[in-house]
Write a protein that holds these residues in place. Structure first.
Motif, mmCIF file in Angstrom:
data_model
loop_
_atom_site.group_PDB
_atom_site.id
_atom_site.type_symbol
_atom_site.label_atom_id
_atom_site.label_comp_id
_atom_site.label_asym_id
_atom_site.label_seq_id
_atom_site.Cartn_x
_atom_site.Cartn_y
_atom_site.Cartn_z
ATOM 1 N N ILE A 31 4.329 -0.850 75.778
ATOM 2 C CA ILE A 31 4.428 -2.088 75.004
ATOM 3 C C ILE A 31 5.355 -3.104 75.685
ATOM 4 N N GLU A 32 4.968 -4.357 75.617
ATOM 5 C CA GLU A 32 5.812 -5.467 76.067
ATOM 6 C C GLU A 32 6.069 -6.313 74.823
ATOM 7 N N TYR A 33 7.299 -6.251 74.310
ATOM 8 C CA TYR A 33 7.630 -6.910 73.045
ATOM 9 C C TYR A 33 8.657 -8.007 73.264
ATOM 10 N N HIS A 34 8.227 -9.231 73.007
ATOM 11 C CA HIS A 34 9.118 -10.400 73.068
ATOM 12 C C HIS A 34 9.570 -10.678 71.634
ATOM 13 N N TYR A 35 10.678 -10.069 71.215
ATOM 14 C CA TYR A 35 11.167 -10.255 69.851
ATOM 15 C C TYR A 35 11.755 -11.644 69.662
ATOM 16 N N HIS A 36 12.100 -12.290 70.758
ATOM 17 C CA HIS A 36 12.628 -13.655 70.755
ATOM 18 C C HIS A 36 12.279 -14.243 72.107
ATOM 19 N N MET A 37 11.550 -15.336 72.127
ATOM 20 C CA MET A 37 10.959 -15.819 73.372
ATOM 21 C C MET A 37 11.954 -16.238 74.451
ATOM 22 N N SER A 38 13.175 -16.584 74.120
ATOM 23 C CA SER A 38 14.122 -16.949 75.186
ATOM 24 C C SER A 38 14.896 -15.740 75.702
ATOM 25 N N SER A 39 14.627 -14.562 75.148
ATOM 26 C CA SER A 39 15.259 -13.323 75.606
ATOM 27 C C SER A 39 14.276 -12.537 76.466
ATOM 28 N N ARG A 40 14.780 -11.671 77.315
ATOM 29 C CA ARG A 40 13.856 -10.857 78.121
ATOM 30 C C ARG A 40 13.112 -9.890 77.198
ATOM 31 N N VAL A 93 19.063 -14.068 54.727
ATOM 32 C CA VAL A 93 18.640 -14.851 55.877
ATOM 33 C C VAL A 93 17.117 -14.942 55.882
ATOM 34 N N ALA A 94 16.581 -16.095 56.298
ATOM 35 C CA ALA A 94 15.140 -16.304 56.340
ATOM 36 C C ALA A 94 14.712 -16.710 57.743
ATOM 37 N N HIS A 95 13.569 -16.209 58.171
ATOM 38 C CA HIS A 95 12.986 -16.549 59.474
ATOM 39 C C HIS A 95 11.514 -16.894 59.309
ATOM 40 N N PRO A 96 11.129 -18.166 59.278
ATOM 41 C CA PRO A 96 9.706 -18.472 59.423
ATOM 42 C C PRO A 96 9.294 -18.079 60.856
ATOM 43 N N ARG A 112 4.410 -11.023 70.928
ATOM 44 C CA ARG A 112 5.330 -12.147 71.108
ATOM 45 C C ARG A 112 5.626 -12.764 69.755
ATOM 46 N N ASP A 113 6.913 -12.887 69.429
ATOM 47 C CA ASP A 113 7.333 -13.527 68.187
ATOM 48 C C ASP A 113 8.019 -14.845 68.492
ATOM 49 N N TYR A 114 7.650 -15.849 67.739
ATOM 50 C CA TYR A 114 8.281 -17.162 67.807
ATOM 51 C C TYR A 114 8.837 -17.428 66.411
ATOM 52 N N PHE A 115 10.140 -17.651 66.304
ATOM 53 C CA PHE A 115 10.702 -17.879 64.982
ATOM 54 C C PHE A 115 11.921 -18.776 65.048
ATOM 55 N N GLU A 116 12.234 -19.327 63.895
ATOM 56 C CA GLU A 116 13.436 -20.124 63.766
ATOM 57 C C GLU A 116 14.588 -19.155 63.547
ATOM 58 N N MET A 117 15.662 -19.327 64.301
ATOM 59 C CA MET A 117 16.798 -18.415 64.189
ATOM 60 C C MET A 117 17.450 -18.536 62.823
#
Length: 125
Positions: A31-40, A93-96, A112-117
């Motif tokens: 698996i290649e999991y991008h839990y936050h796109m600006s992180s490796r 805490v909420a993350h859209p 790949r996840d894209y979310f508001e911190m």
């Protein structure tokens, strides 16, 4: 309902139950999991397991809601909302978010996840 949707619902149930191994059972070994796109990205189940164990040390009462889904080819696109209590502060805490899951067979191979911190639920209204 499709196999991809069934897999997503199973992952959501495993997440709510805090069952890491059930969660991981729906991912490919590589698996290649991008839990936050600006992180490796996290590469492989072991790395995802370590991330999930750490994540669960500071989150409680997780709510994962899916508002929209679309499927194309081997991909499932998911838009929704994650909410949890930060156990370090006691705040909700909420993350859209938007997630893209690429499947290989019946398992997720890339995610790949894209979310508001962190957004305090009270501030989100």
């Amino acid at each position: 309902m499709s196999l991809k949707t069934d897999t997503l619902k199973a992952i959501m149930r495993a997440s709510e139950a805090q069952d890491t191994e059930a969660f991981l059972s729906h991912l490919t070994d590589d698996i290649e999991y991008h839990y936050h796109m600006s992180s490796r990205p996290l590469l492989g189940k072991d790395w995802v397991r370590r991330f999930m164990v750490k994540y669960r040390t500071y989150t409680a009462n997780v709510l994962w809601r899916v508002d929209r889904m679309a499927e194309t080819g081997d991909c499932l696109l998911v838009e929704g909302y994650e909410e949890y209590t930060d156990t370090r502060t006691g705040k909700r805490v909420a993350h859209p978010y938007m997630g893209i899951m690429e499947f290989r067979g019946d398992k997720i191979a890339k995610w790949r996840d894209y979310f508001e911190m962190k957004q305090d639920v009270a501030a989100a209204g």
